[in-house]
Design an enzyme around this catalytic site. Sequence first.
Site, PDB file in Angstrom:
ATOM      1  N   HIS A  22      -4.323 -20.421  13.082  1.00 24.64           N
ATOM      2  CA  HIS A  22      -4.720 -20.592  11.682  1.00 24.64           C
ATOM      3  C   HIS A  22      -6.217 -20.904  11.590  1.00 24.64           C
ATOM      4  O   HIS A  22      -6.956 -20.259  10.832  1.00 24.64           O
ATOM      5  CB  HIS A  22      -3.895 -21.721  11.059  1.00 24.64           C
ATOM      6  CG  HIS A  22      -4.171 -21.957   9.609  1.00 24.64           C
ATOM      7  ND1 HIS A  22      -3.317 -21.553   8.604  1.00 24.64           N
ATOM      8  CD2 HIS A  22      -5.210 -22.560   8.974  1.00 24.64           C
ATOM      9  CE1 HIS A  22      -3.821 -21.890   7.431  1.00 24.64           C
ATOM     10  NE2 HIS A  22      -4.971 -22.514   7.626  1.00 24.64           N
ATOM     11  N   GLU A  23      -6.667 -21.891  12.371  1.00 26.78           N
ATOM     12  CA  GLU A  23      -8.076 -22.282  12.309  1.00 26.78           C
ATOM     13  C   GLU A  23      -8.985 -21.181  12.847  1.00 26.78           C
ATOM     14  O   GLU A  23     -10.070 -20.943  12.308  1.00 26.78           O
ATOM     15  CB  GLU A  23      -8.299 -23.587  13.081  1.00 26.78           C
ATOM     16  CG  GLU A  23      -7.546 -24.787  12.527  1.00 26.78           C
ATOM     17  CD  GLU A  23      -7.819 -25.033  11.054  1.00 26.78           C
ATOM     18  OE1 GLU A  23      -8.941 -24.743  10.592  1.00 26.78           O
ATOM     19  OE2 GLU A  23      -6.906 -25.504  10.352  1.00 26.78           O
ATOM     20  N   HIS A  26      -9.623 -18.595  10.172  1.00 24.89           N
ATOM     21  CA  HIS A  26     -10.734 -18.982   9.297  1.00 24.89           C
ATOM     22  C   HIS A  26     -12.076 -18.659   9.959  1.00 24.89           C
ATOM     23  O   HIS A  26     -12.975 -18.071   9.348  1.00 24.89           O
ATOM     24  CB  HIS A  26     -10.695 -20.491   9.024  1.00 24.89           C
ATOM     25  CG  HIS A  26      -9.607 -20.939   8.107  1.00 24.89           C
ATOM     26  ND1 HIS A  26      -9.389 -20.385   6.867  1.00 24.89           N
ATOM     27  CD2 HIS A  26      -8.687 -21.932   8.239  1.00 24.89           C
ATOM     28  CE1 HIS A  26      -8.379 -21.004   6.276  1.00 24.89           C
ATOM     29  NE2 HIS A  26      -7.928 -21.940   7.090  1.00 24.89           N
ATOM     30  N   ASP A  98      -5.462 -24.317   1.186  1.00 27.20           N
ATOM     31  CA  ASP A  98      -6.254 -23.090   1.074  1.00 27.20           C
ATOM     32  C   ASP A  98      -5.907 -22.341  -0.215  1.00 27.20           C
ATOM     33  O   ASP A  98      -6.793 -21.824  -0.906  1.00 27.20           O
ATOM     34  CB  ASP A  98      -5.994 -22.174   2.275  1.00 27.20           C
ATOM     35  CG  ASP A  98      -6.391 -22.815   3.594  1.00 27.20           C
ATOM     36  OD1 ASP A  98      -7.274 -23.693   3.580  1.00 27.20           O
ATOM     37  OD2 ASP A  98      -5.818 -22.431   4.630  1.00 27.20           O
TER      38      ASP A  98
END
Length: 249
Positions: A22-23, A26, A98
């Site tokens: 997930h990170e 980004h 988000d």
Amino acid sequence: IAGPEKKARLLSEKERKITAYHEMGHALVGHYLENTNPVHKITIVSRGQALGLTISLPTEDRYLTTRSALMDELAMTLGGRAAEELVFHEVTTGAANDLEKVTATSKQMIMRFGMSEKLGPRVLGRSHEMPFLGRDMGSEPDYSEELAKEIDDEIRRVIEEAHASATTVLRAHMDELHRLSAILIERETIDKDQYERLLAGESEESVFPAEEPALPEPEPEPERPKLKPQPRPIPGTAMQPPPPEGAAG
């Protein structure tokens, strides 16, 4: 920015993996899009309510933001959810914050900044910057229900366009997504310099050199047995002649 680190919070291996992808989603979307701020830090060490964090910081003060920059910002914000979809074919609750951000930003783009070609350059909704007591800050609709539906459609279109942009970037860089996510799982935190070196093709071993083993502490020398002091005669006693015979004691 997001509270102190909470290393005591233990995640399962599956959650650590999802958080890392997930990170990194980004970070990669932010890196490859033109109008985003440079990535400063990526971590899966939890802070506050966040299980992970990707920090991007501007290189200069800016007072104006273009539509292109806002669209790239939306795409970067949706990069985490897009990574989950591509890798795990599933989405989690981790993208809740988000989604709040992209909804608020896209709503402002359409209703406040006049960035919809379909609806034109106008402000939609009367804003209450100084509300009366008992009235919440916000806006009142000054448009018809038909126009309200068009506004909703435009907000959805903007979000879907940003999501598609994030997905396109990640599809083009899946090898990096897998490689860097694995490194993030192992290292937990990657700073700006390390991230840029990894993207430039450097190996993990060169970016994260092995720590030199600590030198063993020298063993203490064995204590030497202390010599007992030998009794010494009182000065002068050994030189005194014996008393003469018959002398009084």
